[in-house]
Motif scaffolding. Structure first.
Motif: not given
Ligand code: HSE
Length: 437
Positions: A104, A159-160, A189, A204
């Motif tokens: 991304k 997501g984190t 990440e 994104k």
């Molecule tokens: N670090 C990213 C997240 C992983 O937490 O969504 C997926 O791109």
């Protein structure tokens, strides 16, 4: 028909997942693609670490050998980061190979250059796995919703940070403790500031906005604010008012430009997207014909992301022999039809606000605050004053505003902070109703 040959760059979480899915579902994938998708070799950083997973797959530590291999038709870039990923992708394109990438950061930063090179060379660059892991949101926006004028989209696309916010709300946990947990679970990440400061989400969002509106990638114009300054109090007050706080990426068509922004956002708890918890992702899209549609699923992880990588591999395999002009354009719109609609500066963005401030509980304090808001043309939607803590003279006041222009709110906040009766800074969190109109 003879197999199509794939070279993998990276055999980490996503590379490993891709190999596993390709092997496990080989028969069905061949039946769908029309020919076998065969991984010919993989480039890895550490041969010893990769051996067990690779089995009889030939490995190399030299990724340029893979992109220069004349037998390889598709290069799958899963090493992440900007360099050498950019150089490898550009070289693969120059060598006439198609590229599938989950990167991304690379697509958001260098997508314009990469797609132009691919277009000129007649090859495809597919990047479904770059946004929201396993959710086929690129496919949906680019093809499924192609009849629509997209009005806006709003996504939980990191997501984190969603995991952290969920734990803060459910367990009343402190930010730092939950971040440690997310890192231990492997969601974060390599640089966790990308997650918590909204940068990963902005990558994104940049990609989604380009496809939704037919504009070039403009990551540098995206407004990015993360979740690191949110407190448990704000999460709880939002809850009491019927809202959840989510880190949203929002791309919206406004009157004189496009809003492109990532920030913590209050959203009504009754919305489906407000109930997307843990590390899950979701993207809500409003199209003029279809109305609102919501896409939900795992935004990270080995096999969910591999699901998107393999889908791209099948797409590229099917279209490999097609005339390049008859393929789906990289950014949904024909390359010569991209618009130069400006991205609006944050001052011009229109949204509602949650404001929290600490004031002395004295006559006239509220009158001063509401006067400042009225003078800035800001209409109040709701207001709550909390009981002062034992022995405290100051009280927390929470105000929700109606939709207004950001610059008016900033001006009002500066005036409120200058009042003698107000202590410290005003906490400002944007609020979106996400209504389908
Ligand atoms: N670090 C990213 C997240 C992983 O937490 O969504 C997926 O791109």
């Amino acid at each position: 028909m003879k197999p199509i040959n794939v070279g993998l760059l990276g055999l980490g979480t996503v590379g490993g997942g891709t190999l596993t899915v390709l092997r496990r579902n080989a028969e069905e994938i061949t039946r769908r693609a029309g020919r076998e998708i065969r991984v010919l070799r993989a480039a890895v950083r550490n041969l010893d670490k990769a051996k067990a997973l690779a089995g009889d797959l030939p490995l190399t530590t030299r990724p340029f050998d893979v992109v220069d291999d004349p037998d390889i038709d598709i290069v799958v870039e899963l090493i992440g980061g900007l360099e050498p990923a950019r150089e490898l992708v550009m070289r693969a394109i120059a060598n006439g190979k198609h590229v599938v990438t989950a990167n991304k950061h690379l697509v958001a930063k260098h997508g314009n250059e990469i797609f132009a090179a691919a277009q000129a060379r007649g090859v495809m660059v597919a990047f479904e796995a770059a946004v929201a892991g396993g959710i086929p949101i690129i496919k949906a926006l680019r093809e499924g919703l192609t009849a629509n004028r997209i009005e806006w989209l709003a996504g939980i696309i990191n997501g984190t940070s969603n995991f952290i916010l969920t734990e803060m709300r459910d367990k009343g946990a402190a930010f730092a403790d939950v971040l440690k947990q997310a890192q231990d679970l492997g969601y974060a990440e390599a640089d966790p500031t990308f997650d918590i400061e909204g940068i990963d989400a902005a990558h994104k969002l940049t990609i989604l906005s380009a496809i939704a509106f037919g504009i070039p990638m403009q990551f540098d114009r995206a407004y990015t604010e993360g979740i690191s300054k949110l407190t448990r109090e704000d999460v709880q007050y939002a809850e009491e008012l019927g809202y959840r706080i989510k880190l949203l990426g929002i791309a919206r068509r406004a009157e004189n430009g496009i809003e492109l922004r990532v920030h913590p956002t209050l959203i009504p708890e009754r919305r489906l997207i407000a109930n997307v918890d843990g590390a899950m992702n979701a993207v809500l899209v409003l199209g003029d014909a279809v109305g609102p549609t919501l896409y939900y699923g795992a935004g990270a992880g080995a096999e969910p992301t591999a699901s998107a990588v393999v889908a791209d591999l099948v797409d590229v395999t099917r279209l490999h022999t097609a005339d390049p002009h008859h393929r789906v354009p990289h950014l949904a719109f024909q390359p010569d039809q991209l618009a130069d609609t400006p991205i609006l500066p944050m001052d011009e963005v229109r949204t509602a606000y949650y404001l929290r401030l600490s004031a002395f509980d004295r006559p006239g304090v509220l009158a001063d605050i509401t006067r400042i808001l009225a003078d800035s043309n800001i209409s109040i939607d709701a207001m709550v004053q909390k009981e002062p803590a034992e022995g405290e003279e100051q009280v927390n006041i929470i105000l929700l505003t109606h939709v207004t222009v950001e610059k008016n709110v900033n001006a009002a906040i500066a005036k409120i902070e200058a009042l003698d009766t107000v202590a410290g800074k005003v906490m400002r969190i944007r609020l979106e109703e996400l209504a389908a109109k």
